[in-house]
Write an enzyme that holds these catalytic residues in place. Structure first.
Site, PDB file in Angstrom:
ATOM      1  N   LYS A  31       0.838  -1.212   0.000  1.00 27.81           N
ATOM      2  CA  LYS A  31       0.000   0.000   0.000  1.00 27.81           C
ATOM      3  C   LYS A  31       0.870   1.259   0.000  1.00 27.81           C
ATOM      4  CE  LYS A  31      -2.157  -1.207   3.787  1.00 27.81           C
ATOM      5  NZ  LYS A  31      -1.506  -2.511   3.991  1.00 27.81           N
ATOM      6  N   THR A  32       1.858   1.259   0.885  1.00 25.41           N
ATOM      7  CA  THR A  32       2.729   2.436   0.954  1.00 25.41           C
ATOM      8  C   THR A  32       3.519   2.564  -0.344  1.00 25.41           C
ATOM      9  OG1 THR A  32       2.830   2.179   3.338  1.00 25.41           O
ATOM     10  CG2 THR A  32       4.510   3.574   2.353  1.00 25.41           C
ATOM     11  N   ASP A 218      -1.925   7.769   3.567  1.00 21.32           N
ATOM     12  CA  ASP A 218      -1.477   6.429   3.994  1.00 21.32           C
ATOM     13  C   ASP A 218      -2.097   6.112   5.356  1.00 21.32           C
ATOM     14  OD1 ASP A 218      -0.153   4.034   3.895  1.00 21.32           O
ATOM     15  OD2 ASP A 218       1.856   4.836   4.249  1.00 21.32           O
ATOM     16  N   GLU A 219      -2.135   4.849   5.734  1.00 23.96           N
ATOM     17  CA  GLU A 219      -2.643   4.423   7.056  1.00 23.96           C
ATOM     18  C   GLU A 219      -4.022   5.024   7.331  1.00 23.96           C
ATOM     19  OE1 GLU A 219      -0.946   2.244   8.853  1.00 23.96           O
ATOM     20  OE2 GLU A 219       1.158   2.470   8.290  1.00 23.96           O
ATOM     21  N   GLN A 249      -5.502  -3.205  10.825  1.00 21.82           N
ATOM     22  CA  GLN A 249      -4.383  -2.521  11.481  1.00 21.82           C
ATOM     23  C   GLN A 249      -4.808  -1.222  12.155  1.00 21.82           C
ATOM     24  OE1 GLN A 249      -0.438  -2.655   9.543  1.00 21.82           O
ATOM     25  NE2 GLN A 249      -1.517  -3.460   7.790  1.00 21.82           N
ATOM     26  N   ARG A 598       5.040  -7.447  10.982  1.00 23.69           N
ATOM     27  CA  ARG A 598       6.262  -6.653  10.758  1.00 23.69           C
ATOM     28  C   ARG A 598       7.403  -7.568  10.333  1.00 23.69           C
ATOM     29  NH1 ARG A 598       4.057  -3.104   9.197  1.00 23.69           N
ATOM     30  NH2 ARG A 598       2.241  -4.381   9.562  1.00 23.69           N
TER      31      ARG A 598
HETATM   32  P1  ATP Z   1       1.661  -2.153   5.945  1.00 25.13           P
HETATM   33  O1  ATP Z   1       0.260  -2.639   5.906  1.00 25.13           O
HETATM   34  O2  ATP Z   1       2.468  -2.838   6.989  1.00 25.13           O
HETATM   35  O3  ATP Z   1       1.752  -0.652   6.002  1.00 25.13           O
HETATM   36  P2  ATP Z   1       2.060  -2.010   3.111  1.00 25.13           P
HETATM   37  O4  ATP Z   1       0.845  -2.611   2.516  1.00 25.13           O
HETATM   38  O5  ATP Z   1       2.148  -0.542   3.142  1.00 25.13           O
HETATM   39  O6  ATP Z   1       2.316  -2.612   4.565  1.00 25.13           O
HETATM   40  P3  ATP Z   1       4.636  -1.887   1.874  1.00 25.13           P
HETATM   41  O7  ATP Z   1       5.382  -1.472   3.085  1.00 25.13           O
HETATM   42  O8  ATP Z   1       4.366  -0.898   0.818  1.00 25.13           O
HETATM   43  O9  ATP Z   1       3.286  -2.609   2.323  1.00 25.13           O
HETATM   44  O10 ATP Z   1       5.340  -3.129   1.195  1.00 25.13           O
HETATM   45  C1  ATP Z   1       5.803  -4.243   1.953  1.00 25.13           C
HETATM   46  C2  ATP Z   1       7.095  -4.790   1.355  1.00 25.13           C
HETATM   47  O11 ATP Z   1       6.821  -5.379   0.104  1.00 25.13           O
HETATM   48  C3  ATP Z   1       8.108  -3.695   1.099  1.00 25.13           C
HETATM   49  O12 ATP Z   1       9.395  -4.192   1.368  1.00 25.13           O
HETATM   50  C4  ATP Z   1       7.928  -3.410  -0.379  1.00 25.13           C
HETATM   51  O13 ATP Z   1       9.086  -2.882  -0.965  1.00 25.13           O
HETATM   52  C5  ATP Z   1       7.586  -4.796  -0.939  1.00 25.13           C
HETATM   53  N1  ATP Z   1       6.750  -4.758  -2.156  1.00 25.13           N
HETATM   54  C6  ATP Z   1       5.543  -4.171  -2.298  1.00 25.13           C
HETATM   55  N2  ATP Z   1       5.051  -4.369  -3.532  1.00 25.13           N
HETATM   56  C7  ATP Z   1       5.965  -5.109  -4.208  1.00 25.13           C
HETATM   57  C8  ATP Z   1       6.049  -5.639  -5.552  1.00 25.13           C
HETATM   58  N3  ATP Z   1       5.090  -5.450  -6.439  1.00 25.13           N
HETATM   59  N4  ATP Z   1       7.165  -6.343  -5.846  1.00 25.13           N
HETATM   60  C9  ATP Z   1       8.149  -6.551  -4.945  1.00 25.13           C
HETATM   61  N5  ATP Z   1       8.130  -6.079  -3.697  1.00 25.13           N
HETATM   62  C10 ATP Z   1       7.058  -5.360  -3.313  1.00 25.13           C
HETATM   63 MG    MG Z   2       2.312   0.822   4.752  1.00 23.86          MG
END
Ligand code: ATP
Ligand code: MG
Length: 721
Positions: A31-32, A218-219, A249, A598
């Site tokens: 997402k981030t 975000d969040e 979350q 995490r």
């Molecule tokens: P959270 O819910 O904990 O905030 P999130 O959904 O924001 O997590 P991110 O932090 O953006 O997730 O991504 C999690 C991990 O996965 C990061 O290390 C990111 O670089 C990697 N990632 C995300 N999308 C891809 C992709 N398409 N290919 C490879 N790696 C990815």
């Molecule tokens: Mg995130």
């Protein structure tokens, strides 16, 4: 950055550049990443100019990381990335006068301790010193809750019955009045006042709707009602907004976060919203996800979603029950040492998470003794230290002459013979003349004071005024140095041997102002704003090679190769509160989900049979956390850990303790499916198990189909992870 770094769904979210978008997805699904790439995409394809983009993050740290990432790929000067509070402050700096003429753009942002000083003044003024129910802590919490519920003084008055509530309504009224007099706002105001402004002054709202043509959040699951209102205003015209979040979350309910914002309110407010689901997890192994999922899915108030790990099964989550909190900390320390030895991992690959800050103390002790480098997020903040508060009060007063809280902090620091009594006289004079306390200093001669006192007041008044005039002329590095000199502050600390630590802290403050001036080019006002919005996380340098210790709350949005979750005991995690309702229990489950997700490769769950709690000398025994009953057993392996201390060796000649040795025994129970190495038979897989600990019997199928029954104690098996 390139589009091929994204999967199809992520790409869809990035390319949806017109109209509202809701990205609703589990932890670690990117997402981030989507938000960061979207800002980059919008700029690169010239869909919006950098200055037309507003990205809202949950912490300052997340904001600077996002900015840094984008900056590596594309010039993004002018894009606004910040927290709700920093954006609110920015809006108010520009428009606060339109809200109330008594305010000016140099307002101070008050933290909890400033709020309490104001409340203390009010309690004294209303002669309520002798009532326990009117203490600053309780009143601050009350006022924050009124503000979070958007209640005006009138609302509070109309609901007030009885002596206590009526007084509280009066205190609230006086509090708001004093903030205006001091030209100060509190933290809640940074969100609430912009909302009031936009309601009252349509042209300011229009200005921002025209400025920020694309908004990203975000969040989103942790926004509260006023924050959602603020974004609804900002995006209300063009409706070009992307929010991302995960209802599982939402962990700030206790601070007013409203999980319904993501579950229903967004779609109600922006009915044309496109909803995008991300169902691949790139962070954790499947076993970690399964474990986290098996707990959080017991919640009733959540939306169904899917999440599959792209990384494969991975190792089982280790559960390590220990005898007491010290042993728990030792188990963590030993596991880290072992991992570093075997896998050549770095200290920064590990995070220790706990539910309450108090749990860090014993872990710190053990890490210190074992020589493990760590950085702890939270605890006493640098900017909350007394000497720092004092020095900052000079800077604050120079920027905002109406700030009585700052003035009172320093009028007699370093000592210049102006005691409580004199301050009271000056205060009365200010009230009589209807001027600020600071302005009253120039009329000190009208009071019956000693000549020396009069001189010192007038010197102080002149110096502060002089610096106020120099504010725009000197850069903040220089200004800070001359202030320290003029008011003898450095001298005071330097020549006082017991104040050495404080002197060093002031040197550190000096470097942080220098760093700020050099990197941001901002002035004193900007520096003060930055520190006012500082949080625990901002102190933490994630690039440093040390083990991270933090609360689960602080770990939101972050990731680490190995995560230890400690204190999994009923009453601690889940934390027992006085009025335990199922809502709160569900929030604890979400916290557990956040904690476990995490972890990228390895996760350890720990608890202690005895633990010292709440500062008590006695220990209490525990019942294992409900989460351990709920967690999917296939994801777990139990490790038995025992650390045996040899007695202190006392040197009989001088009676001194010379050595304290310890030996560690660790029994790793095997599990079905584990791969093992046997000296004679080679590599095999465990197919049956019997018993536990050393006497465990295992049935193993070796490479060439050979099946053997062995006793762990004699077989000398080595696990291959
Ligand atoms: P959270 O819910 O904990 O905030 P999130 O959904 O924001 O997590 P991110 O932090 O953006 O997730 O991504 C999690 C991990 O996965 C990061 O290390 C990111 O670089 C990697 N990632 C995300 N999308 C891809 C992709 N398409 N290919 C490879 N790696 C990815
Ligand atoms: Mg995130």
């Amino acid at each position: 950055m390139k589009l091929s770094d994204l999967n199809n769904e992520q790409l869809k979210a990035v390319k949806a550049t017109k109209g509202p978008v809701l990205v609703f997805a589990g932890a670690g699904s990117g997402k981030t990443r989507v938000l960061t790439y979207k800002v980059w995409y919008l700029i690169k394809n010239k869909i919006y100019l950098p200055k037309e983009i507003l990205a809202l993050t949950f912490t300052n740290k997340a904001a600077s990381e996002m900015r840094e990432r984008i900056n590596k790929s594309i010039k993004c000067d002018g894009v606004t990335v910040g927290t709700f509070h920093s954006i609110g402050a920015r809006i108010l700096r520009k428009y606060i006068k339109n809200l109330d003429k008594r305010y000016s753009s140099g307002f101070t942002i008050y933290d909890g301790s400033d709020q309490k000083l104001i409340l203390k003044e009010i309690i004294e003024e209303l002669d309520l010193n002798n009532y326990k129910e009117f203490n600053p802590n309780l009143l601050q919490a009350k006022i924050d809750s009124f503000k979070n519920a958007s209640m005006s003084v009138k609302d509070v008055q109309s609901e007030a019955n009885g002596f206590e509530n009526k007084k509280i309504a009066k205190i609230y009224d006086l509090y708001l009045e004093k903030l205006i007099q001091n030209n100060a706002v509190d933290f809640n105001d940074l969100i609430l006042l912009p909302i009031q402004l936009f309601k009252k002054n349509k042209s300011s709202l229009k200005a921002y709707q025209n400025l920020w043509k694309y908004i990203l959040v975000d969040e989103f699951q942790d926004t509260n009602s006023p924050q959602f209102k603020l974004i609804s205003f900002l995006a209300g015209g063009h409706k070009n907004i992307t929010v991302v979040g995960d209802d599982d979350q939402s962990i700030y309910g206790w601070r007013g976060a409203n999980i319904d914002n993501i579950l229903t309110n967004f779609k109600d407010t922006f009915p044309k919203a496109v909803e995008i689901k991300l169902e691949k997890n790139y962070r954790s192994t499947q076993r970690i996800l399964d474990g986290a999922w098996s707990v959080v899915s017991n919640n009733a108030n959540r939306a169904e979603k899917k999440l599959v790990a792209t990384k494969g099964q991975g190792e089982r989550i280790s559960l390590i029950p220990t005898g007491n909190d010290k042993e728990e900390a030792l188990a963590v320390a030993d596991s880290i040492k072992k991992d570093i030895k075997i896998n050549k991992s770095k200290f920064q690959d590990f995070a220790i998470l706990y539910r309450t800050n108090a749990q860090s103390r014993i872990i710190e002790q053990i890490f210190m003794r074992e020589g493990l480098p760590y950085s702890i997020v939270g605890g006493t903040k640098f900017y909350d230290r007394k000497e720092i508060k004092n020095v900052l009060a000079y800077l604050i007063l120079i920027c905002n002459l109406n700030d009585n809280v700052a003035l009172k902090r320093i009028i007699n620091f370093p000592v210049r013979g102006i005691g409580e009594k004199t301050i009271k006289l000056l205060n009365d004079l200010a009230n009589k003349k209807k001027i600020s306390l600071f302005e009253s200093l120039q009329f000190a001669k009208e009071l019956k004071l000693r000549n020396k006192q009069c001189d010192s007041i007038s010197n102080f008044y002149d110096s502060i005024n002089k610096f106020h005039d120099l504010l725009e002329k000197l850069d903040c590095k220089e200004l800070f140095r001359v202030i320290l000199e003029e008011f003898n502050i450095e001298y005071y600390y330097k020549n006082n041997p017991v104040e050495q630590d404080r002197y060093n802290n002031i040197q550190e403050l000096k470097s942080s102002i220098d760093y700020f001036a050099e990197t941001s080019g901002g002035g004193l006002r900007e520096f003060l704003q930055e520190i006012a919005l500082y949080t625990d996380l901002d102190d933490w340098n994630s690039k440093q090679n040390s083990i991270t210790l933090m609360t689960v709350h602080a770990a939101k949005g972050l990731e680490f190769p190995t995560v230890f979750i400690t204190g999994l005991e009923q009453g601690l995690f889940p934390l027992m509160r006085v009025d335990d309702s199922s809502d709160q229990f569900e929030e604890e489950r979400r916290l557990f989900y956040v904690a476990l997700t995490r972890a990228m490769e390895k996760a350890y769950l720990l608890n202690a049979y005895y633990r010292r709690r709440f500062g008590s000398q006695s220990t209490s025994s525990f019942i294992q956390s409900d989460f351990l009953n709920e967690i999917n057993k296939d994801s777990l392996k139990v490790k038995k850990y025992k650390s045996v201390y040899t007695k202190r060796i006392v040197n009989s000649a001088n009676g001194k303790t010379v050595k304290m040795a310890r030996t560690v025994t660790e029994f790793d129970d095997f599990a079905v499916g584990d791969m093992v190495q046997h000296n004679l038979f080679g590599v095999g897989t465990i197919i049956v198990l019997n018993g536990a600990g050393e006497n465990q019997k295992v049935g193993i199928e070796f490479k060439d189909g050979l099946k053997k029954k062995l006793i762990v104690k004699y077989a000398n098996l080595k696990r291959i992870d």
